[in-house]
Write a protein that holds these residues in place. Sequence first.
Motif, PDB file in Angstrom:
ATOM      1  N   SER A   1     -39.166 -48.787 133.645  1.00  0.00           N
ATOM      2  CA  SER A   1     -38.019 -48.126 133.018  1.00  0.00           C
ATOM      3  C   SER A   1     -38.347 -47.886 131.545  1.00  0.00           C
ATOM      4  O   SER A   1     -39.236 -48.529 130.985  1.00  0.00           O
ATOM      5  N   GLY A   2     -37.611 -46.951 130.922  1.00  0.00           N
ATOM      6  CA  GLY A   2     -37.875 -46.568 129.534  1.00  0.00           C
ATOM      7  C   GLY A   2     -37.971 -47.767 128.598  1.00  0.00           C
ATOM      8  O   GLY A   2     -38.939 -47.914 127.842  1.00  0.00           O
ATOM      9  N   GLY A   3     -36.995 -48.624 128.641  1.00  0.00           N
ATOM     10  CA  GLY A   3     -36.956 -49.771 127.737  1.00  0.00           C
ATOM     11  C   GLY A   3     -38.106 -50.731 127.986  1.00  0.00           C
ATOM     12  O   GLY A   3     -38.644 -51.334 127.054  1.00  0.00           O
TER      13      GLY A   3
ATOM     14  N   PHE B   1     -25.785 -37.705 130.442  1.00  0.00           N
ATOM     15  CA  PHE B   1     -26.588 -37.907 129.226  1.00  0.00           C
ATOM     16  C   PHE B   1     -27.299 -39.244 129.348  1.00  0.00           C
ATOM     17  O   PHE B   1     -26.658 -40.285 129.397  1.00  0.00           O
ATOM     18  N   ASP B   2     -28.636 -39.228 129.395  1.00  0.00           N
ATOM     19  CA  ASP B   2     -29.388 -40.487 129.479  1.00  0.00           C
ATOM     20  C   ASP B   2     -29.937 -40.799 128.087  1.00  0.00           C
ATOM     21  O   ASP B   2     -30.888 -40.167 127.639  1.00  0.00           O
ATOM     22  N   GLU B   3     -29.335 -41.751 127.421  1.00  0.00           N
ATOM     23  CA  GLU B   3     -29.713 -42.151 126.058  1.00  0.00           C
ATOM     24  C   GLU B   3     -29.955 -40.964 125.135  1.00  0.00           C
ATOM     25  O   GLU B   3     -31.062 -40.766 124.642  1.00  0.00           O
ATOM     26  N   PRO B   4     -28.911 -40.202 124.874  1.00  0.00           N
ATOM     27  CA  PRO B   4     -29.126 -38.967 124.123  1.00  0.00           C
ATOM     28  C   PRO B   4     -29.310 -39.155 122.618  1.00  0.00           C
ATOM     29  O   PRO B   4     -29.740 -38.234 121.948  1.00  0.00           O
TER      30      PRO B   4
ATOM     31  N   LYS C   1     -30.207 -47.647 135.860  1.00  0.00           N
ATOM     32  CA  LYS C   1     -29.363 -46.537 135.391  1.00  0.00           C
ATOM     33  C   LYS C   1     -30.041 -45.184 135.583  1.00  0.00           C
ATOM     34  O   LYS C   1     -29.470 -44.277 136.195  1.00  0.00           O
ATOM     35  N   SER C   2     -31.251 -45.066 135.072  1.00  0.00           N
ATOM     36  CA  SER C   2     -31.937 -43.773 135.176  1.00  0.00           C
ATOM     37  C   SER C   2     -32.240 -43.434 136.630  1.00  0.00           C
ATOM     38  O   SER C   2     -32.130 -42.280 137.045  1.00  0.00           O
ATOM     39  N   THR C   3     -32.611 -44.445 137.413  1.00  0.00           N
ATOM     40  CA  THR C   3     -32.902 -44.195 138.831  1.00  0.00           C
ATOM     41  C   THR C   3     -31.674 -43.621 139.531  1.00  0.00           C
ATOM     42  O   THR C   3     -31.759 -42.637 140.266  1.00  0.00           O
TER      43      THR C   3
END
Length: 495
Positions: free
Chosen positions: A400-402, A166-169, A44-46
């Motif tokens: 990735s963040g998670g 919005f990325d995990e706002p 997703k973020s990529t």
Amino acid sequence: MSDVILKLNDICKSFFSVEVLHHVNLELRQGEILGLVGENGAGKSTLMNILGGIFPMSAGSIEFLGEPYEPASPKYATEKGIAFIHQELNLFTNLSVAENMFIDNFPTGFLGRIDKKKIRAKSQEYIDKYDLNVRASAKMGNLPMGSRQMVEIAKALMKNAKVIIFDEPTTSLSNREKEKLFKAIRELKENGVSIIYISHILEDVLLLCDRISVLRDGKVVHTDKRERYDRAGLIRDMVGRELTQVYPSVEKEIHDKVLEVKDLNCAGFVKGVSFCLREGEVLGLFGLMGAGRTQILRAVFGLDPKESGEVRVFGEEVKKPSPGECIHRGMAFITENRREEGLLMPRPVSTNLLMVKNEELAGSMGVVDTKEEAELCRKMVKTLDIKTARPDQQAANSLSGGNQQKVVMGKWLLKEPKIFLVDEPTHGVDVGAKYEIYRLILNMAKEGSAILVVSSEMQELMGICDRILVLSNGRLTGEVRKEDYSQERIMKFAL
Ligand SMILES: Nc1ncnc2c1ncn2[C@@H]1O[C@H](COP(=O)(O)OP(=O)(O)OP(=O)(O)O)[C@@H](O)[C@H]1O
Ligand SMILES: [Mg+2]
């Protein structure tokens, strides 16, 4: 509603010859909120970083407003009207709101001086237009997270953004701030702005979005109208199988007190907090944002000094708690602020995982040198499903963040602490991994550890804790036992 303004065609992306996005096709329509969900590491973020000009794509093309869109830099994206609100906000805390809004485009007056009055007035105009409820003259660092988010939105609007990502706002927002954010997003939509909304909180995605795209292993597996999705359906598409149980059930016994806190005063507003934690117990600490939950954990673990009060570990008073002392006595603490406090970012995943287990590795150049260690890492990577091809080579900052969060969790789990303090253990973690983390916590308790969990997700605490303490304005206001759990009861104490 059906005019497509942004079209991603066959986007591929590889990092060091490993392809992480495979022929992704996605359409965004004018004035819609498109949800983007998927497991940690799904891409997703990529994908959004490509759109925002942060990474180049390896193959594919993008059309925006009927023209080719070739995002070579974040500046290009901004100029074209695509704004990206990152999870870690790019704001300068020592500057004012207005200065932040004009950071890359200061209007200058006589002798090239920055015209403060002008930027303040102009900023306030945008803030008021969207009813964002912040003062342009306020210092950024003094604002709560929710208001900072609002400033990012105002900044995007001032640049005429037609698309806002919005990325995990919501990870660091209180409930009230979240409601405000959703209201602002809905208003943007009414004004014809298109939104891409990424989140692991599926309830929010279902509440807010018009359509939802599910990304799995770098592919879009399904896109549909919100009405055609429910939570179970989303999860099925995300993980590729049915996931019926949200909380694992583990039979365990509760024994003697291992941690006692008496009359703790700390952080200026936490007063007279007393509680105990027992072997085999999972104890929840619930409270609204700002209630003092984190401050209590920090004082108990000696990260911040306490003003007064007593902390006993296995019956013995810890006169001056310090992290070193606490770790020595078998305690561990996972901070909420994992990105900053938890990981050696440029070091490989395996080094990070073994960092606390092998204290001699911490601080040294830490290579994994025994078969046993490699095996421990392999197991933890598997259990938590950490998405990494080469744990001994991939640096933590390219996860990735998670997955970064899973590594932080994993390194403490390997240490098997006797008393485990955890602040928001599942922030930013996908549903499947949440289940695994709950299972690990419960199994640790079964094996005789004691766990104190802080969470702002009440459901999560009700799912795994034997007891929940409720905190309001720095004071313990209630205790609820498992058999008496109800959302209303817990909330009543919290307010
Ligand atoms: N700079 C990088 N170098 C190498 N690999 C990377 C880099 N950035 C991302 N990746 C890899 O790309 C994959 C997709 O990561 P991405 O950050 O897009 O996932 P995500 O869907 O946003 O996950 P999360 O929900 O955890 O934030 C992951 O396997 C990640 O390790
Ligand atoms: Mg991400």
